[in-house]
Design a protein around this motif. Structure first.
Motif, mmCIF file in Angstrom:
data_model
loop_
_atom_site.group_PDB
_atom_site.id
_atom_site.type_symbol
_atom_site.label_atom_id
_atom_site.label_comp_id
_atom_site.label_asym_id
_atom_site.label_seq_id
_atom_site.Cartn_x
_atom_site.Cartn_y
_atom_site.Cartn_z
ATOM 1 N N ILE A 52 2.696 79.386 -39.800
ATOM 2 C CA ILE A 52 2.703 80.793 -39.405
ATOM 3 C C ILE A 52 1.592 80.985 -38.373
ATOM 4 N N ARG A 53 1.951 81.546 -37.216
ATOM 5 C CA ARG A 53 0.965 81.752 -36.156
ATOM 6 C C ARG A 53 1.077 83.155 -35.582
ATOM 7 N N ASP A 77 -2.485 77.522 -46.583
ATOM 8 C CA ASP A 77 -3.697 76.916 -46.042
ATOM 9 C C ASP A 77 -4.048 77.617 -44.734
ATOM 10 N N GLY A 78 -5.068 78.473 -44.780
ATOM 11 C CA GLY A 78 -5.528 79.166 -43.579
ATOM 12 C C GLY A 78 -6.358 78.224 -42.728
ATOM 13 N N LYS A 79 -5.942 78.058 -41.508
ATOM 14 C CA LYS A 79 -6.627 77.136 -40.601
ATOM 15 C C LYS A 79 -7.748 77.882 -39.881
ATOM 16 N N VAL A 80 -8.983 77.467 -40.142
ATOM 17 C CA VAL A 80 -10.140 78.080 -39.486
ATOM 18 C C VAL A 80 -10.415 77.368 -38.170
ATOM 19 N N ILE A 87 -12.641 81.050 -47.917
ATOM 20 C CA ILE A 87 -12.826 80.556 -46.554
ATOM 21 C C ILE A 87 -11.477 80.059 -46.052
ATOM 22 N N GLY A 88 -11.056 80.599 -44.930
ATOM 23 C CA GLY A 88 -9.799 80.159 -44.336
ATOM 24 C C GLY A 88 -8.559 80.746 -44.973
ATOM 25 N N ASP A 89 -8.705 81.696 -45.882
ATOM 26 C CA ASP A 89 -7.548 82.333 -46.525
ATOM 27 C C ASP A 89 -6.643 81.320 -47.223
ATOM 28 N N ASP A 90 -7.192 80.443 -48.025
ATOM 29 C CA ASP A 90 -6.410 79.464 -48.774
ATOM 30 C C ASP A 90 -6.096 80.025 -50.160
ATOM 31 N N TYR A 91 -4.833 79.908 -50.582
ATOM 32 C CA TYR A 91 -4.483 80.346 -51.927
ATOM 33 C C TYR A 91 -3.157 79.724 -52.353
ATOM 34 N N TRP A 92 -2.935 79.683 -53.673
ATOM 35 C CA TRP A 92 -1.705 79.148 -54.252
ATOM 36 C C TRP A 92 -0.721 80.271 -54.522
ATOM 37 N N ILE A 93 0.543 79.962 -54.423
ATOM 38 C CA ILE A 93 1.634 80.851 -54.833
ATOM 39 C C ILE A 93 2.320 80.125 -55.980
#
Length: 163
Positions: free
Chosen positions: A53-54, A30-33, A12-18
């Motif tokens: 990033i937008r 952190d993808g902002k929904v 949900i929201g495209d959240d992931y760790w690098i």
């Protein structure tokens, strides 16, 4: 320094760790929904904002911006009229330009400045479908900015390919 991007498929929201090459968490995407436009926040391991990033709202061609401290640092968009492979460019606020070229769909591409490779993005070392490496080759390069450029290109290519 190498970084590993492992996107979670249904997050949900495209959240992931690098992670860095040692398996330590280095950056968090952190993808902002619930936003008017596609927005991602790149944070360091301690949660401090590195970049935002937008997706640009009004643009003739698909474009994304990378902001730092409220200022646009980079604008990423597809380069027009390139015959062999898709090429993206990252226009820096200073007027300089980075080129992103290679097999963008297969996630085998380079980020270059004046013909010199700053980073290589590659999936060939992984069997996981949504994992790839970002190898920042210059020690004086802004790793956060190069990672943000790679994330932009990845999202834009995936969106274009899905359409």
């Amino acid at each position: 320094m190498k970084f590993v991007v492992r996107e979670k498929m249904f997050a949900i929201g495209d959240d992931y760790w690098i992670e860095d090459e040692n398996g330590q968490r280095a950056f968090y995407v952190d993808g902002k929904v619930m936003r008017l436009r596609d927005t991602l926040e790149l944070q360091d391991a301690q949660g401090a904002e590195v970049a935002v990033i937008r997706k640009k709202l009004v643009s003739l061609r698909d474009a994304m911006t990378i902001e730092r401290d409220g200022q646009v640092l980079v604008t990423v968009k597809k380069k027009r009229l390139h015959l062999v492979h898709d090429v993206y460019r990252a226009e820096l606020a200073s007027g300089e330009e980075l080129e992103v070229r290679g097999d963008l769909i297969g996630k085998e591409f380079d980020i270059e400045y004046e013909g010199e490779r700053l980073a290589r993005i590659s999936r060939k070392w992984f069997t996981l479908r949504d994992a790839y490496a970002i190898d920042v080759e210059r020690p004086d390069a802004d790793a956060g900015m190069l990672i943000a450029v790679a994330v932009c290109v990845d999202r834009m290519v995936d969106k274009e390919h899905d359409e």
